[in-house]
Design a protein around this motif. Structure first.
Motif, mmCIF file in Angstrom:
data_model
loop_
_atom_site.group_PDB
_atom_site.id
_atom_site.type_symbol
_atom_site.label_atom_id
_atom_site.label_comp_id
_atom_site.label_asym_id
_atom_site.label_seq_id
_atom_site.Cartn_x
_atom_site.Cartn_y
_atom_site.Cartn_z
ATOM 1 N N THR A 149 1.229 -1.198 -0.014
ATOM 2 C CA THR A 149 -0.124 -0.039 -0.095
ATOM 3 C C THR A 149 0.541 1.012 0.540
ATOM 4 O O THR A 149 1.789 1.204 0.571
ATOM 5 N N PRO A 150 0.904 1.992 -1.053
ATOM 6 C CA PRO A 150 1.437 3.168 -0.788
ATOM 7 C C PRO A 150 1.319 4.035 0.484
ATOM 8 O O PRO A 150 0.499 4.060 0.797
ATOM 9 N N VAL A 151 2.994 5.037 0.779
ATOM 10 C CA VAL A 151 3.030 5.057 1.994
ATOM 11 C C VAL A 151 2.705 6.975 1.741
ATOM 12 O O VAL A 151 2.096 7.952 2.185
ATOM 13 N N CYS A 152 4.107 7.331 1.248
ATOM 14 C CA CYS A 152 4.543 8.281 0.721
ATOM 15 C C CYS A 152 4.739 8.279 -0.741
ATOM 16 O O CYS A 152 5.560 7.336 -1.505
ATOM 17 N N THR A 153 5.026 9.302 -1.612
ATOM 18 C CA THR A 153 6.289 9.837 -2.610
ATOM 19 C C THR A 153 7.472 10.453 -2.651
ATOM 20 O O THR A 153 7.129 11.036 -1.957
ATOM 21 N N LEU A 154 8.612 9.965 -3.346
ATOM 22 C CA LEU A 154 9.686 10.446 -2.937
ATOM 23 C C LEU A 154 10.579 11.048 -4.514
ATOM 24 O O LEU A 154 10.505 10.283 -5.019
ATOM 25 N N GLN A 155 10.391 12.866 -4.797
ATOM 26 C CA GLN A 155 10.374 13.363 -5.674
ATOM 27 C C GLN A 155 12.003 14.472 -5.779
ATOM 28 O O GLN A 155 11.978 14.924 -4.703
ATOM 29 N N ALA A 156 12.888 13.806 -6.555
ATOM 30 C CA ALA A 156 14.048 14.652 -5.838
ATOM 31 C C ALA A 156 14.089 16.051 -7.524
ATOM 32 O O ALA A 156 13.312 15.545 -8.158
ATOM 33 N N ASP A 157 14.320 17.317 -7.425
ATOM 34 C CA ASP A 157 13.897 18.051 -7.915
ATOM 35 C C ASP A 157 15.545 18.596 -9.127
ATOM 36 O O ASP A 157 15.230 20.029 -9.793
ATOM 37 N N GLY A 158 16.250 17.339 -8.756
ATOM 38 C CA GLY A 158 17.498 18.077 -9.835
ATOM 39 C C GLY A 158 18.236 19.350 -9.462
ATOM 40 O O GLY A 158 18.708 19.620 -10.397
ATOM 41 N N GLU A 159 17.619 20.006 -8.632
ATOM 42 C CA GLU A 159 18.613 21.343 -7.902
ATOM 43 C C GLU A 159 19.161 20.282 -6.245
ATOM 44 O O GLU A 159 20.064 21.311 -5.663
ATOM 45 N N GLY A 160 19.235 19.361 -5.817
ATOM 46 C CA GLY A 160 20.038 19.058 -4.560
ATOM 47 C C GLY A 160 18.502 18.637 -3.959
ATOM 48 O O GLY A 160 18.966 19.167 -2.119
ATOM 49 N N VAL A 170 11.922 8.650 8.992
ATOM 50 C CA VAL A 170 13.153 8.203 9.873
ATOM 51 C C VAL A 170 13.293 7.870 8.110
ATOM 52 O O VAL A 170 14.794 8.135 7.869
ATOM 53 N N ALA A 171 12.718 6.576 7.903
ATOM 54 C CA ALA A 171 13.499 5.869 6.876
ATOM 55 C C ALA A 171 13.172 6.797 5.427
ATOM 56 O O ALA A 171 14.258 6.378 5.033
ATOM 57 N N VAL A 172 12.494 6.573 5.422
ATOM 58 C CA VAL A 172 12.754 8.004 3.607
ATOM 59 C C VAL A 172 13.526 9.220 3.926
ATOM 60 O O VAL A 172 14.862 9.693 3.159
ATOM 61 N N LEU A 173 14.437 9.423 5.475
ATOM 62 C CA LEU A 173 15.717 10.637 5.147
ATOM 63 C C LEU A 173 16.420 10.146 5.353
ATOM 64 O O LEU A 173 17.539 9.774 4.971
ATOM 65 N N CYS A 174 16.767 8.536 5.333
ATOM 66 C CA CYS A 174 17.340 7.486 5.755
ATOM 67 C C CYS A 174 17.733 7.293 3.957
ATOM 68 O O CYS A 174 19.403 7.339 3.030
ATOM 69 N N ILE A 175 16.653 7.045 3.279
ATOM 70 C CA ILE A 175 16.796 6.739 2.008
ATOM 71 C C ILE A 175 17.235 8.052 1.031
ATOM 72 O O ILE A 175 18.413 8.073 0.290
ATOM 73 N N ILE A 176 16.830 9.211 1.815
ATOM 74 C CA ILE A 176 17.286 10.727 0.704
ATOM 75 C C ILE A 176 19.066 10.307 1.160
ATOM 76 O O ILE A 176 19.508 11.206 0.758
#
Length: 221
Positions: A86-97, A201-207
């Motif tokens: 089940t989707p929890v969130c999406t993570l998108q990079a903006d290309g500018e960091g 916390v998991a998403v921040l680890c991914i980033i």
């Protein structure tokens, strides 16, 4: 501004409990009432750049999974799901960091909602040290200090605070690795305080892993 104002801690080096007032950022389902340890790792059986990063708790049960796409192009996006897909969130990079984290509607919102805008600050003259500043609209910020510091037989590769530590930010999670390797090359473990959103916390680890990968590429150029 410090987002965590009702924590309970007795030491600057101790994790701050938020059990009495859960810190839900992405999804309240992931606010455990007890201390938690996430194991964040890559599925090395898949091609480089498309592996699945999984966050497991100490029981070995899958908590979150993300299909990782290369974040080097503007607009690159990954979906984070729970153990049932089940989707929890999406993570998108903006290309500018920078990165945008959008919570899925199933997380208690009527429609998808931006819950974190994450920027990167690089430490002058220190290629392997950086900080993430996660702005949470209308609530404050989280601050991630990344860099290797030896702590006994483990290396602390990142710490997550409720704000800048010099401004009174409290320690919410500690990310470690047993072989003092960089984030992008190894499985890492995150010890998370009670009541703190494990998904955040998991998403921040991914980033942080993605930023580390970018730094490795820049260093070779």
């Amino acid at each position: 501004m410090c987002i965590l104002v009702m924590g309970n801690t007795h030491s600057r080096s101790a994790l701050t409990s938020y059990a009495a007032n859960p810190l839900a950022i992405i999804d309240p389902r992931f606010c455990a009432a007890h201390p938690a340890r996430l194991v964040v790792k890559y599925n090395t059986g898949l091609p480089e750049g498309s592996g699945t990063l999984v966050a497991d708790d100490t029981t070995g049960a899958t908590v979150l999974a993300a299909d990782l796409a290369p974040f080097f192009a503007s607009g690159s996006k990954s979906e984070v799901t729970d153990a049932y897909g089940t989707p929890v969130c999406t993570l998108q990079a903006d290309g500018e960091g920078g990165y945008t984290v959008t919570a899925a509607a199933d997380g208690g919102y009527e429609k998808p909602k931006t819950v974190m805008q994450v920027g990167v600050k690089h430490a002058p003259r220190r290629k392997k040290r950086f900080a993430l500043v996660a702005d949470i609209p209308g609530r404050g910020l989280l601050y991630v200090k990344a860099g290797r510091v030896q702590r006994g037989d483990r290396a602390v590769v990142a710490k997550v605070y409720s704000g800048h530590p010099k401004a009174g930010g409290l320690l919410l999670a500690r990310v470690t690795h047993g072989h003092a390797e960089v984030l992008a090359r190894a499985t890492v473990e995150a010890d998370v305080a009670p009541g703190v959103d494990l998904a955040a916390v998991a998403v921040l680890c991914i980033i942080a892993v993605d930023v580390e990968k970018r730094l490795s590429v820049w260093k070779k150029q």
